[in-house]
Write a protein that holds these residues in place. Structure first.
Motif, PDB file in Angstrom:
ATOM      1  N   ASP A 102       0.670  -1.287   0.029  1.00 54.50           N
ATOM      2  CA  ASP A 102      -0.152  -0.416  -0.018  1.00 54.50           C
ATOM      3  C   ASP A 102       1.320   1.107   0.145  1.00 54.50           C
ATOM      4  O   ASP A 102       0.499   1.974  -0.946  1.00 54.50           O
ATOM      5  CB  ASP A 102      -1.333   0.202   1.079  1.00 54.50           C
ATOM      6  CG  ASP A 102      -1.750  -1.152   1.206  1.00 54.50           C
ATOM      7  OD1 ASP A 102      -2.516  -0.975  -0.051  1.00 54.50           O
ATOM      8  OD2 ASP A 102      -2.514  -1.176   2.189  1.00 54.50           O
TER       9      ASP A 102
ATOM     10  N   LYS B 150       2.297   0.965  -3.487  1.00 57.62           N
ATOM     11  CA  LYS B 150       0.886   2.728  -5.238  1.00 57.62           C
ATOM     12  C   LYS B 150       1.010   3.468  -4.693  1.00 57.62           C
ATOM     13  O   LYS B 150       0.591   4.211  -5.611  1.00 57.62           O
ATOM     14  CB  LYS B 150      -0.140   1.186  -3.910  1.00 57.62           C
ATOM     15  CG  LYS B 150      -0.605   0.521  -4.252  1.00 57.62           C
ATOM     16  CD  LYS B 150      -2.138  -0.671  -4.634  1.00 57.62           C
ATOM     17  CE  LYS B 150      -1.178  -2.003  -4.481  1.00 57.62           C
ATOM     18  NZ  LYS B 150      -3.118  -2.533  -4.135  1.00 57.62           N
TER      19      LYS B 150
ATOM     20  N   LYS C 243       0.432   5.456  -8.326  1.00 52.18           N
ATOM     21  CA  LYS C 243      -0.304   4.501  -8.537  1.00 52.18           C
ATOM     22  C   LYS C 243      -0.993   6.056  -9.662  1.00 52.18           C
ATOM     23  O   LYS C 243      -1.759   5.830 -10.348  1.00 52.18           O
ATOM     24  CB  LYS C 243      -1.983   5.309  -7.382  1.00 52.18           C
ATOM     25  CG  LYS C 243      -1.653   7.035  -7.294  1.00 52.18           C
ATOM     26  CD  LYS C 243      -2.298   7.808  -6.111  1.00 52.18           C
ATOM     27  CE  LYS C 243      -1.621   8.482  -5.284  1.00 52.18           C
ATOM     28  NZ  LYS C 243      -2.718   9.018  -4.168  1.00 52.18           N
TER      29      LYS C 243
ATOM     30  N   ASN D 169      -1.085  -1.711  -8.681  1.00 58.33           N
ATOM     31  CA  ASN D 169      -1.693  -2.623  -8.724  1.00 58.33           C
ATOM     32  C   ASN D 169      -1.010  -4.017  -9.062  1.00 58.33           C
ATOM     33  O   ASN D 169      -0.351  -4.489  -7.439  1.00 58.33           O
ATOM     34  CB  ASN D 169      -3.242  -3.023  -8.686  1.00 58.33           C
ATOM     35  CG  ASN D 169      -3.984  -1.897  -7.901  1.00 58.33           C
ATOM     36  OD1 ASN D 169      -3.869  -1.428  -6.970  1.00 58.33           O
ATOM     37  ND2 ASN D 169      -5.190  -1.059  -8.375  1.00 58.33           N
TER      38      ASN D 169
END
Length: 213
Positions: free
Chosen positions: A70, A73, A77, A83
């Motif tokens: 996370d 990301k 992103k 992902n």
């Protein structure tokens, strides 16, 4: 295309750009590896924007692994398929630490065993980070090799085999960069810029495009 014409093409591309390199930003083999993993189905410009934010914060396997999926990301992103790429990068960092003391292996089999790393990515890393005379075939190289008839092939593996066969040893280190840049800026997909091409008279493409066409 005959041998002499191929050599002339390579000599002209070398004269225009004697020391070509990737347009991905990197300062270590690890940074290059991660950038190339992120570049699948993405532009170098887009990847550079992401890594310019990421690398000042985390540019080692330990640091990226500490971010977690996370956390990573957050930085990538803006890149397509971020992902899946985040998952692959985190897994790759873990393997580098577990099996390779945190170093990028100078070994094709070991590179291709990393998540998100196929033959093309391994070729880029071996060529650009370690100086191997490998030829990574992406969409630009595939197009240029086929359109010019320098090394025609039905798929990327066939084009790679043809290039390895026809490119003399003195050009092998740089040819993949020359063809990528030529495909990116001159021999573009939809409307090639034949009028400003340094190899236009040597190219065997039958449907050449000129500014007034």
């Amino acid at each position: 295309m005959n041998k002499d014409k191929r050599r002339q093409i390579l000599e002209r591309l070398r004269a225009e750009n004697p020391h070509p390199t990737t347009e991905l930003n990197y300062s270590s083999p690890f940074e290059l590896l991660i950038a190339v993993i992120l570049s699948a189905q993405a532009t170098d410009v887009g990847v550079n924007k992401a890594t310019d934010r990421l690398y000042p914060v985390a540019n080692t396997p330990e640091a990226i692994l500490a971010l977690g999926v996370d956390g990573l990301k957050h930085y990538i992103k803006t890149i397509g398929l971020f992902n899946a790429k985040a998952e692959n990068v985190i897994k790759t960092c873990a393997i580098l630490l577990e099996r390779h003391q945190g170093q990028v292996p100078e070994n094709r089999e070991a590179l291709e065993a990393l998540p998100g790393v196929g033959r093309k990515t391994a070729n880029v890393v071996l060529n650009t980070a370690f100086g191997w005379p490998t030829i990574a075939v992406d969409t630009h190289i595939f197009r240029v090799a086929n359109r010019t008839r320098f090394a025609p092939g039905k798929n990327v593996d066939e084009v790679e085999r043809q290039l390895l066969k026809w490119v003399p040893a003195e050009f092998k280190q740089d040819v993949h960069h020359w063809f990528i840049l030529h495909g990116r800026y001159t021999c573009v997909a939809r409307k090639p810029r034949c009028g400003s091409c340094v190899i236009e008279d040597l190219c065997e493409f039958k449907d050449k495009v000129y500014p007034n066409d």
